[in-house]
Design a protein around this motif. Sequence first.
Motif, PDB file in Angstrom:
ATOM      1  N   LEU A 102       0.846  -1.189   0.000  1.00  8.16           N
ATOM      2  CA  LEU A 102       0.000   0.000   0.000  1.00  8.16           C
ATOM      3  C   LEU A 102       0.879   1.235   0.000  1.00  8.16           C
ATOM      4  O   LEU A 102       1.758   1.379   0.857  1.00  8.16           O
ATOM      5  N   ILE A 103       0.652   2.120  -0.964  1.00  4.17           N
ATOM      6  CA  ILE A 103       1.305   3.435  -0.967  1.00  4.17           C
ATOM      7  C   ILE A 103       0.223   4.479  -0.738  1.00  4.17           C
ATOM      8  O   ILE A 103      -0.775   4.532  -1.457  1.00  4.17           O
ATOM      9  N   VAL A 104       0.416   5.304   0.280  1.00  4.54           N
ATOM     10  CA  VAL A 104      -0.544   6.340   0.648  1.00  4.54           C
ATOM     11  C   VAL A 104       0.024   7.704   0.295  1.00  4.54           C
ATOM     12  O   VAL A 104       1.153   8.036   0.683  1.00  4.54           O
ATOM     13  N   VAL A 105      -0.750   8.505  -0.426  1.00  4.22           N
ATOM     14  CA  VAL A 105      -0.371   9.895  -0.681  1.00  4.22           C
ATOM     15  C   VAL A 105      -0.922  10.722   0.471  1.00  4.22           C
ATOM     16  O   VAL A 105      -2.137  10.865   0.628  1.00  4.22           O
ATOM     17  N   ILE A 149       0.683  -5.094   6.444  1.00  6.17           N
ATOM     18  CA  ILE A 149       0.885  -4.531   5.105  1.00  6.17           C
ATOM     19  C   ILE A 149       2.286  -3.920   4.970  1.00  6.17           C
ATOM     20  O   ILE A 149       2.803  -3.297   5.896  1.00  6.17           O
ATOM     21  N   ASP A 150       2.889  -4.104   3.812  1.00  2.00           N
ATOM     22  CA  ASP A 150       4.138  -3.432   3.473  1.00  2.00           C
ATOM     23  C   ASP A 150       3.751  -2.049   2.933  1.00  2.00           C
ATOM     24  O   ASP A 150       3.448  -1.882   1.765  1.00  2.00           O
ATOM     25  N   TRP A 151       3.744  -1.042   3.820  1.00  2.29           N
ATOM     26  CA  TRP A 151       3.225   0.276   3.480  1.00  2.29           C
ATOM     27  C   TRP A 151       4.335   1.273   3.168  1.00  2.29           C
ATOM     28  O   TRP A 151       5.473   1.128   3.615  1.00  2.29           O
ATOM     29  N   THR A 152       3.963   2.297   2.408  1.00  3.95           N
ATOM     30  CA  THR A 152       4.817   3.459   2.167  1.00  3.95           C
ATOM     31  C   THR A 152       3.916   4.686   2.224  1.00  3.95           C
ATOM     32  O   THR A 152       2.822   4.685   1.663  1.00  3.95           O
ATOM     33  N   PHE A 153       4.369   5.714   2.905  1.00  2.10           N
ATOM     34  CA  PHE A 153       3.621   6.973   3.004  1.00  2.10           C
ATOM     35  C   PHE A 153       4.407   8.035   2.265  1.00  2.10           C
ATOM     36  O   PHE A 153       5.595   8.230   2.522  1.00  2.10           O
ATOM     37  N   PHE A 154       3.742   8.725   1.335  1.00  2.00           N
ATOM     38  CA  PHE A 154       4.427   9.752   0.545  1.00  2.00           C
ATOM     39  C   PHE A 154       3.948  11.139   0.945  1.00  2.00           C
ATOM     40  O   PHE A 154       2.752  11.424   0.912  1.00  2.00           O
ATOM     41  N   SER A 155       4.889  12.002   1.327  1.00  2.00           N
ATOM     42  CA  SER A 155       4.593  13.406   1.570  1.00  2.00           C
ATOM     43  C   SER A 155       5.039  14.215   0.352  1.00  2.00           C
ATOM     44  O   SER A 155       6.229  14.230   0.019  1.00  2.00           O
ATOM     45  N   LEU A 194       5.257  13.964  -9.418  1.00  2.00           N
ATOM     46  CA  LEU A 194       4.814  13.189  -8.256  1.00  2.00           C
ATOM     47  C   LEU A 194       4.412  11.792  -8.711  1.00  2.00           C
ATOM     48  O   LEU A 194       4.791  10.791  -8.090  1.00  2.00           O
ATOM     49  N   ALA A 195       3.657  11.729  -9.808  1.00  2.00           N
ATOM     50  CA  ALA A 195       3.240  10.426 -10.337  1.00  2.00           C
ATOM     51  C   ALA A 195       4.447   9.599 -10.763  1.00  2.00           C
ATOM     52  O   ALA A 195       4.478   8.375 -10.543  1.00  2.00           O
ATOM     53  N   VAL A 196       5.450  10.229 -11.352  1.00  2.00           N
ATOM     54  CA  VAL A 196       6.676   9.516 -11.729  1.00  2.00           C
ATOM     55  C   VAL A 196       7.332   8.921 -10.486  1.00  2.00           C
ATOM     56  O   VAL A 196       7.713   7.744 -10.463  1.00  2.00           O
ATOM     57  N   ALA A 197       7.454   9.734  -9.430  1.00  2.00           N
ATOM     58  CA  ALA A 197       8.105   9.268  -8.203  1.00  2.00           C
ATOM     59  C   ALA A 197       7.359   8.081  -7.597  1.00  2.00           C
ATOM     60  O   ALA A 197       7.983   7.104  -7.146  1.00  2.00           O
ATOM     61  N   LEU A 198       6.025   8.126  -7.612  1.00  2.00           N
ATOM     62  CA  LEU A 198       5.270   7.035  -6.998  1.00  2.00           C
ATOM     63  C   LEU A 198       5.254   5.787  -7.861  1.00  2.00           C
ATOM     64  O   LEU A 198       5.263   4.667  -7.333  1.00  2.00           O
ATOM     65  N   LEU A 199       5.245   5.940  -9.173  1.00  2.00           N
ATOM     66  CA  LEU A 199       5.334   4.736 -10.019  1.00  2.00           C
ATOM     67  C   LEU A 199       6.734   4.152  -9.989  1.00  2.00           C
ATOM     68  O   LEU A 199       6.896   2.925 -10.078  1.00  2.00           O
ATOM     69  N   ASP A 200       7.750   4.984  -9.830  1.00  2.00           N
ATOM     70  CA  ASP A 200       9.104   4.453  -9.629  1.00  2.00           C
ATOM     71  C   ASP A 200       9.153   3.633  -8.345  1.00  2.00           C
ATOM     72  O   ASP A 200       9.735   2.543  -8.301  1.00  2.00           O
ATOM     73  N   PRO A 205      10.674  -0.788  -5.234  1.00  2.00           N
ATOM     74  CA  PRO A 205      10.457  -0.306  -3.864  1.00  2.00           C
ATOM     75  C   PRO A 205      11.766   0.037  -3.145  1.00  2.00           C
ATOM     76  O   PRO A 205      12.702  -0.762  -3.121  1.00  2.00           O
ATOM     77  N   LYS A 206      11.806   1.238  -2.583  1.00  2.00           N
ATOM     78  CA  LYS A 206      12.971   1.675  -1.809  1.00  2.00           C
ATOM     79  C   LYS A 206      12.591   2.155  -0.411  1.00  2.00           C
ATOM     80  O   LYS A 206      13.465   2.454   0.394  1.00  2.00           O
ATOM     81  N   HIS A 207      11.292   2.266  -0.153  1.00  2.00           N
ATOM     82  CA  HIS A 207      10.847   2.868   1.109  1.00  2.00           C
ATOM     83  C   HIS A 207       9.805   1.992   1.797  1.00  2.00           C
ATOM     84  O   HIS A 207       8.708   2.422   2.106  1.00  2.00           O
ATOM     85  N   SER A 208      10.182   0.743   2.035  1.00  2.00           N
ATOM     86  CA  SER A 208       9.296  -0.180   2.730  1.00  2.00           C
ATOM     87  C   SER A 208       9.115   0.256   4.181  1.00  2.00           C
ATOM     88  O   SER A 208      10.088   0.488   4.902  1.00  2.00           O
ATOM     89  N   ARG A 209       7.839   0.409   4.597  1.00  2.00           N
ATOM     90  CA  ARG A 209       7.498   0.831   5.953  1.00  2.00           C
ATOM     91  C   ARG A 209       8.194   2.135   6.332  1.00  2.00           C
ATOM     92  O   ARG A 209       8.661   2.303   7.466  1.00  2.00           O
ATOM     93  N   GLN A 210       8.227   3.039   5.375  1.00  2.00           N
ATOM     94  CA  GLN A 210       8.828   4.352   5.587  1.00  2.00           C
ATOM     95  C   GLN A 210       7.966   5.431   4.943  1.00  2.00           C
ATOM     96  O   GLN A 210       7.192   5.171   4.031  1.00  2.00           O
ATOM     97  N   ARG A 211       8.165   6.659   5.422  1.00  2.00           N
ATOM     98  CA  ARG A 211       7.655   7.831   4.728  1.00  2.00           C
ATOM     99  C   ARG A 211       8.797   8.399   3.881  1.00  2.00           C
ATOM    100  O   ARG A 211       9.970   8.368   4.292  1.00  2.00           O
ATOM    101  N   PHE A 212       8.453   8.902   2.699  1.00  2.00           N
ATOM    102  CA  PHE A 212       9.452   9.642   1.945  1.00  2.00           C
ATOM    103  C   PHE A 212       8.782  10.817   1.265  1.00  2.00           C
ATOM    104  O   PHE A 212       7.555  10.916   1.183  1.00  2.00           O
ATOM    105  N   THR A 213       9.601  11.736   0.801  1.00  2.00           N
ATOM    106  CA  THR A 213       9.123  12.915   0.095  1.00  2.00           C
ATOM    107  C   THR A 213       9.989  13.115  -1.133  1.00  2.00           C
ATOM    108  O   THR A 213      11.061  12.491  -1.271  1.00  2.00           O
TER     109      THR A 213
END
Length: 216
Positions: A102-105, A149-155, A194-200, A205-213
């Motif tokens: 799950l990737i959350v914006v 869940i293997d989550w990622t939160f994007f700021s 932003l869409a490029v960064a999230l599809l990359d 995956p580089k940010h498992s269970r992490q937030r990134f911006t």
Amino acid sequence: MNIAIIGATGFVGQHLVTEALQRGHEVKAIARNVAQLTAGNGLTPVQADITDVPALAAALKGSDIVLSAFNAGWQNPELYNDFLAGSKAIQQAVKEAGVQRLIVVGGAGSLYIAPGQQLVDSPDFPEAYKAGATAARDYLDLLKQEPVIDWTFFSPAIEMHPGITTGRTGQYRTALDSPVFDAAQHSRLSVEDLAVALLDETETPKHSRQRFTAAY
């Protein structure tokens, strides 16, 4: 890859759909109103109420990953409560559907601009965005407790709105908990990048269970 995108007709969601389709993925576009979406060429529109967890879980089944661009509405007087309730419902539906990623914006408000100080708590933070930013910050704290869940939160960058007309450059820089600034001390990113960064992140995956911006 089979990608489910929640909030697929919104400002961020529609660009996620475009980027995912351009990369050749199969996209399940989930929204409250799918009238503007046309099925075919890898796109499957799905009308769903994200607060109906069993129905949403059924819609998400078979997906490799869920990208959530859920927004409870900036003019919504119940924005804080509705964002938290909707985000928790999505998280539960992802689990019930058996989807692992799950990737959350979220928002930029939870980024740290000084030791111990998040952007949303700064004196100049716009009042109009405070409820949404606080909700996203509080949801990130809840998401950090997710055990399955293997989550990622994007700021997003601090400045990420329709007025950023850079378009799709495919270039961006990332950080974890603090904003990315350019030489002029601006934190900016177009919605296309932003869409490029999230599809990359989806593909590699580089940010498992992490937030990134990300920003320029």
